[in-house]
Write a protein that holds these residues in place. Sequence first.
Motif, PDB file in Angstrom:
ATOM      1  N   UNK A   8       0.804  -1.213   0.000  1.00 37.07           N
ATOM      2  CA  UNK A   8       0.000   0.000   0.000  1.00 37.07           C
ATOM      3  C   UNK A   8       0.840   1.268   0.000  1.00 37.07           C
ATOM      4  N   UNK A   9       2.061   1.210   0.468  1.00 39.42           N
ATOM      5  CA  UNK A   9       2.886   2.410   0.601  1.00 39.42           C
ATOM      6  C   UNK A   9       3.173   3.071  -0.749  1.00 39.42           C
ATOM      7  N   UNK A  10       3.542   2.344  -1.824  1.00 36.74           N
ATOM      8  CA  UNK A  10       3.747   3.019  -3.111  1.00 36.74           C
ATOM      9  C   UNK A  10       2.477   3.698  -3.629  1.00 36.74           C
ATOM     10  N   UNK A  11       1.335   3.086  -3.415  1.00 33.94           N
ATOM     11  CA  UNK A  11       0.078   3.696  -3.842  1.00 33.94           C
ATOM     12  C   UNK A  11      -0.190   4.976  -3.053  1.00 33.94           C
ATOM     13  N   UNK A  12       0.099   4.957  -1.769  1.00 38.45           N
ATOM     14  CA  UNK A  12      -0.078   6.158  -0.956  1.00 38.45           C
ATOM     15  C   UNK A  12       0.870   7.268  -1.402  1.00 38.45           C
ATOM     16  N   UNK A  13       2.120   6.908  -1.696  1.00 34.27           N
ATOM     17  CA  UNK A  13       3.092   7.901  -2.153  1.00 34.27           C
ATOM     18  C   UNK A  13       2.683   8.474  -3.510  1.00 34.27           C
ATOM     19  N   UNK A  14       2.187   7.637  -4.407  1.00 36.00           N
ATOM     20  CA  UNK A  14       1.741   8.097  -5.723  1.00 36.00           C
ATOM     21  C   UNK A  14       0.557   9.049  -5.565  1.00 36.00           C
ATOM     22  N   UNK A  15      -0.367   8.711  -4.708  1.00 41.95           N
ATOM     23  CA  UNK A  15      -1.529   9.557  -4.468  1.00 41.95           C
ATOM     24  C   UNK A  15      -1.118  10.901  -3.883  1.00 41.95           C
ATOM     25  N   UNK A  16      -0.181  10.874  -2.959  1.00 36.93           N
ATOM     26  CA  UNK A  16       0.309  12.118  -2.372  1.00 36.93           C
ATOM     27  C   UNK A  16       0.992  12.977  -3.426  1.00 36.93           C
ATOM     28  N   UNK A  17       1.778  12.359  -4.302  1.00 37.42           N
ATOM     29  CA  UNK A  17       2.441  13.092  -5.371  1.00 37.42           C
ATOM     30  C   UNK A  17       1.453  13.732  -6.324  1.00 37.42           C
ATOM     31  N   UNK A  18       0.406  13.009  -6.688  1.00 34.47           N
ATOM     32  CA  UNK A  18      -0.620  13.560  -7.573  1.00 34.47           C
ATOM     33  C   UNK A  18      -1.345  14.720  -6.909  1.00 34.47           C
ATOM     34  N   UNK A  19      -1.620  14.588  -5.626  1.00 40.53           N
ATOM     35  CA  UNK A  19      -2.292  15.667  -4.903  1.00 40.53           C
ATOM     36  C   UNK A  19      -1.425  16.918  -4.857  1.00 40.53           C
ATOM     37  N   UNK A  20      -0.130  16.733  -4.625  1.00 39.08           N
ATOM     38  CA  UNK A  20       0.780  17.885  -4.586  1.00 39.08           C
ATOM     39  C   UNK A  20       0.872  18.545  -5.966  1.00 39.08           C
ATOM     40  N   UNK A  21       0.895  17.745  -7.031  1.00 39.09           N
ATOM     41  CA  UNK A  21       0.956  18.282  -8.387  1.00 39.09           C
ATOM     42  C   UNK A  21      -0.296  19.100  -8.694  1.00 39.09           C
ATOM     43  N   UNK A  22      -1.461  18.593  -8.307  1.00 33.86           N
ATOM     44  CA  UNK A  22      -2.720  19.311  -8.526  1.00 33.86           C
ATOM     45  C   UNK A  22      -2.722  20.612  -7.736  1.00 33.86           C
ATOM     46  N   UNK A  23      -2.258  20.568  -6.493  1.00 32.92           N
ATOM     47  CA  UNK A  23      -2.217  21.765  -5.661  1.00 32.92           C
ATOM     48  C   UNK A  23      -1.315  22.822  -6.278  1.00 32.92           C
ATOM     49  N   UNK A  24      -0.137  22.430  -6.757  1.00 33.63           N
ATOM     50  CA  UNK A  24       0.785  23.384  -7.387  1.00 33.63           C
ATOM     51  C   UNK A  24       0.163  23.997  -8.634  1.00 33.63           C
ATOM     52  N   UNK A  25      -0.531  23.178  -9.434  1.00 33.00           N
ATOM     53  CA  UNK A  25      -1.178  23.691 -10.637  1.00 33.00           C
ATOM     54  C   UNK A  25      -2.267  24.692 -10.277  1.00 33.00           C
ATOM     55  N   UNK A  26      -3.061  24.379  -9.288  1.00 31.21           N
ATOM     56  CA  UNK A  26      -4.136  25.285  -8.872  1.00 31.21           C
ATOM     57  C   UNK A  26      -3.579  26.600  -8.336  1.00 31.21           C
ATOM     58  N   UNK A  27      -2.512  26.531  -7.574  1.00 29.07           N
ATOM     59  CA  UNK A  27      -1.908  27.756  -7.036  1.00 29.07           C
ATOM     60  C   UNK A  27      -1.353  28.597  -8.175  1.00 29.07           C
ATOM     61  N   UNK A  28      -0.678  27.957  -9.138  1.00 29.24           N
ATOM     62  CA  UNK A  28      -0.105  28.673 -10.275  1.00 29.24           C
ATOM     63  C   UNK A  28      -1.221  29.308 -11.109  1.00 29.24           C
ATOM     64  N   UNK A  29      -2.319  28.584 -11.354  1.00 34.95           N
ATOM     65  CA  UNK A  29      -3.426  29.099 -12.153  1.00 34.95           C
ATOM     66  C   UNK A  29      -4.147  30.235 -11.439  1.00 34.95           C
TER      67      UNK A  29
END
Length: 70
Positions: A25-46
């Motif tokens: 489960x740990x790689x899936x959790x890390x992948x999910x966290x990475x996607x969430x951070x990417x979305x957050x950065x995109x939203x802040x930039x936009x």
Amino acid sequence: MFANLNGWHALIVVVVILLLFGAPKIPALARSLGQSMRILKTEIRDEGEKPASPQATAAQPTARDADAAA
């Protein structure tokens, strides 16, 4: 509170986390966290590139309003 913690304590915490969440489960959790951070950065930039809201532009007088008032 955490002044007496050392490397062994951190190792024990990591082992407990592995036992609780399971290694698969740990790689899936890390992948999910990475996607969430990417979305957050995109939203802040936009958010910084957004034009002013329609309400803010409606509050500013236009040349037509100035002519009507004169």
